[in-house]
Motif scaffolding. Sequence first.
Motif, short mmCIF file in Angstrom:
data_model
loop_
_atom_site.label_atom_id
_atom_site.label_comp_id
_atom_site.label_asym_id
_atom_site.label_seq_id
_atom_site.Cartn_x
_atom_site.Cartn_y
_atom_site.Cartn_z
N LYS A 1 33.30 -45.72 -57.94
CA LYS A 1 33.82 -44.42 -57.54
C LYS A 1 35.34 -44.39 -57.57
CE LYS A 1 33.71 -41.17 -53.63
NZ LYS A 1 33.20 -40.96 -52.25
N ASN A 2 35.96 -45.50 -57.17
CA ASN A 2 37.42 -45.54 -57.04
C ASN A 2 38.14 -46.12 -58.25
OD1 ASN A 2 37.38 -44.45 -54.41
ND2 ASN A 2 37.01 -46.45 -53.52
N LEU A 3 37.37 -46.69 -59.20
CA LEU A 3 38.01 -47.33 -60.35
C LEU A 3 38.84 -46.35 -61.16
CD1 LEU A 3 38.29 -49.83 -62.21
CD2 LEU A 3 36.32 -48.96 -63.46
N VAL A 4 38.29 -45.17 -61.41
CA VAL A 4 39.00 -44.19 -62.24
C VAL A 4 40.33 -43.80 -61.60
CG1 VAL A 4 38.91 -41.88 -63.24
CG2 VAL A 4 36.86 -43.31 -63.25
N LEU A 5 40.32 -43.59 -60.29
CA LEU A 5 41.55 -43.24 -59.59
C LEU A 5 42.56 -44.39 -59.65
CD1 LEU A 5 40.27 -41.41 -56.37
CD2 LEU A 5 41.55 -40.41 -58.27
N THR A 6 42.06 -45.62 -59.53
CA THR A 6 42.94 -46.79 -59.60
C THR A 6 43.62 -46.88 -60.95
OG1 THR A 6 41.56 -48.01 -58.03
CG2 THR A 6 42.99 -49.30 -59.46
N VAL A 7 42.84 -46.76 -62.01
CA VAL A 7 43.41 -46.82 -63.36
C VAL A 7 44.35 -45.65 -63.59
CG1 VAL A 7 42.88 -46.76 -65.83
CG2 VAL A 7 41.44 -48.09 -64.26
N LYS A 8 43.96 -44.47 -63.13
CA LYS A 8 44.78 -43.28 -63.33
C LYS A 8 46.17 -43.47 -62.72
CE LYS A 8 45.21 -38.46 -61.86
NZ LYS A 8 44.59 -37.34 -61.11
N TYR A 9 46.22 -43.86 -61.45
CA TYR A 9 47.52 -43.95 -60.77
C TYR A 9 48.32 -45.17 -61.20
CZ TYR A 9 46.54 -40.00 -57.73
OH TYR A 9 46.30 -38.74 -57.25
N THR A 10 47.62 -46.27 -61.54
CA THR A 10 48.33 -47.46 -62.01
C THR A 10 49.00 -47.20 -63.36
OG1 THR A 10 46.82 -48.96 -60.85
CG2 THR A 10 48.08 -49.88 -62.67
N LEU A 11 48.23 -46.64 -64.29
CA LEU A 11 48.79 -46.35 -65.61
C LEU A 11 49.82 -45.23 -65.54
CD1 LEU A 11 45.69 -46.65 -67.98
CD2 LEU A 11 47.39 -48.37 -67.37
N ALA A 12 49.62 -44.28 -64.61
CA ALA A 12 50.60 -43.20 -64.44
C ALA A 12 51.94 -43.78 -64.01
CB ALA A 12 50.10 -42.19 -63.42
N ALA A 13 51.92 -44.76 -63.09
CA ALA A 13 53.17 -45.38 -62.65
C ALA A 13 53.86 -46.08 -63.82
CB ALA A 13 52.89 -46.37 -61.52
N LEU A 14 53.09 -46.83 -64.62
CA LEU A 14 53.67 -47.49 -65.79
C LEU A 14 54.25 -46.48 -66.77
CD1 LEU A 14 51.01 -50.26 -66.60
CD2 LEU A 14 53.29 -50.60 -65.69
N THR A 15 53.48 -45.42 -67.01
CA THR A 15 53.90 -44.40 -67.98
C THR A 15 55.14 -43.65 -67.49
OG1 THR A 15 51.60 -44.10 -68.68
CG2 THR A 15 53.14 -42.36 -69.26
N ASN A 16 55.15 -43.28 -66.22
CA ASN A 16 56.27 -42.50 -65.69
C ASN A 16 57.57 -43.31 -65.69
OD1 ASN A 16 54.62 -40.26 -65.20
ND2 ASN A 16 54.02 -41.02 -63.19
N VAL A 17 57.46 -44.60 -65.42
CA VAL A 17 58.64 -45.45 -65.45
C VAL A 17 59.13 -45.63 -66.89
CG1 VAL A 17 59.48 -47.81 -65.09
CG2 VAL A 17 58.14 -46.68 -63.32
#
Length: 593
Positions: free
Chosen positions: A362-378
């Motif tokens: 249930k939480n995997l998608v959110l984890t990947v979303k926010y982790t990759l978002a942080a990498l992408t935004n930086v």
Amino acid sequence: MAAPNASDLFCKAVSEGSVLQLKILRQIHGRKAIMANFMDTPCNKQGDTCLKVAIESEFYDVLEFLVHQLKGHIMFGLYKIWKASIKNVSPFSWETYTFQEVTEPFVLSPDIAIIRDICHKVPITRLIEYLIDVGCDEPLWLEFVLNSILASSIPRPDKIVALECIGTAFIFKQTHYLFQRRNVLNEIRFWRGPRCWKEALILRNATADGEPAIPKVPCEQSEMLRNAFGDVAEMTTVEELEQLEQQWSLPRELEEWQILRQSLEAQALLVGHRTFTRQTDTGLNSFHLENLVLFSNNFNKQNSRAFNIYLIILDQSYGFTSTSPHKCVGHFVRTIYGLLILFDKLWANQQDHPETREIASKNLVLTVKYTLAALTNVSSASPHFRLIDRTWQQDIQKKIHVLLSNWLSSLTKEHTENLKECLVPFFRIYNSNHGFLSLLHMVVNFDRPSTYMTTYSTTVQLIQLMLEAGADPRITDRNGKTPFHCLFDGSVWTCARSNLKTVFKAMLDAGGHLDQATSSGRTVISLIKSWRTSALPFANLVRDPYFDSFIYSVLPLSCSCAQVIRQKRIPFENQLPPSLKSFVLLHSDIKIT
């Protein structure tokens, strides 16, 4: 012509953003000389101080150096006076105690002018961010900053923000004091934060000189905030704070103090969320991020609570820009590591607790979303954001690879589609990062099926998912090798011919180029040929009519032309449009037989 004096050299180093030169000047002239001659010396013709020049020029490393010098001066110069004054507060009681006795040395010190005189030139939330490091600063420094700001001529709303923010900093300094022997000094430290909030409320309610009161509007809590901070609310009246002090004036057990501390920290984060989300003009704030990270440390054994705090921190990355402080990146990285460690624990416990798999899925998608978002935004903040070290980025991508390999087979079709949507913006940015090991490289080049309990079928599914999300099979590592090359470079895929063929076709359909060359001139076709003619034990597994057809196929005319251009060293850099130039560069300048 007279040689420049030390003060001129110092101002020049600040104006040019040279920390190296500043360190040399400190080594030559000493710390005392810097404070005596440099810190309050006008740095330019406009009369701006060095601190202001560093802030406006966004020389964060210079600013960090200057603040460090000032902190050292305050700690060495005023600490003895402050320590002596605070020890005089005895016997201790809240009824007779006043913080004026503690802060008097700062009010009398001329050094408060260094910060006082730049307060009106910098947004107050930015100033606090630059001056305060909650994890490292001593309460003495917090007192100095607070008194410097209150002694300035900034508007009342800014002083209210300063009191609330520095009160928050004092709240997060409580952690260590609760485990020390209880004495007058520890009591003062513990309640200094709420006392700052009380002063802020008094200032809000003040109506001197005909000014209207400034009501406190509590933070509006979303579901995400409630899940992270718990069922708490900001205290909005002086009476509430006084009542809290009264209730806790009696001796308590350590566990009870810990409960109070966590409650105050949650309220402090609500104060921070209210303050910094409404200050949209100043952008992301590392002061608030650091407090969130410190708060997450309380819940290492409460997975659900920690998970929600981590998501709130990473959600802040959407506000990251090229002007955001470098400290923010460190907070994001620590949070990502905490989040991924949490999933490692879930993976280890899934055998004994079957419900864990459902929670993780249930939480995997959110984890990947926010982790990759942080990498992408930086990453998308480049080139203005000077981020040279990519080691942490690659390390996080490796951990994402492990995470996806472990849990992908547990996802429903809906979750898998959601996961693909999360990968799209990541690949859109990272596809241009040639010269570094990509996430697709890592997945294709895994060691063996037993690694991370990954099967070939899971790896194939993961590769197909990434290609559908936009991963570029032509992206190169530092040796010019693409994920396409990795399929035939080693023995990973030779034991699974059907899987190899599936991945090969998927990469070809996604734009993989058979004639793209590595730095040593190897192409996918030449690698297939090498496998076919080699004497390795697994060579017979790749002797397949399907792959043979590519060895003997005739290259498109465009590839043949590109090969001639490269191998004959025909100049083309300034003769072709960018798209054709990129196409020609895919081909080797070495003739492979």
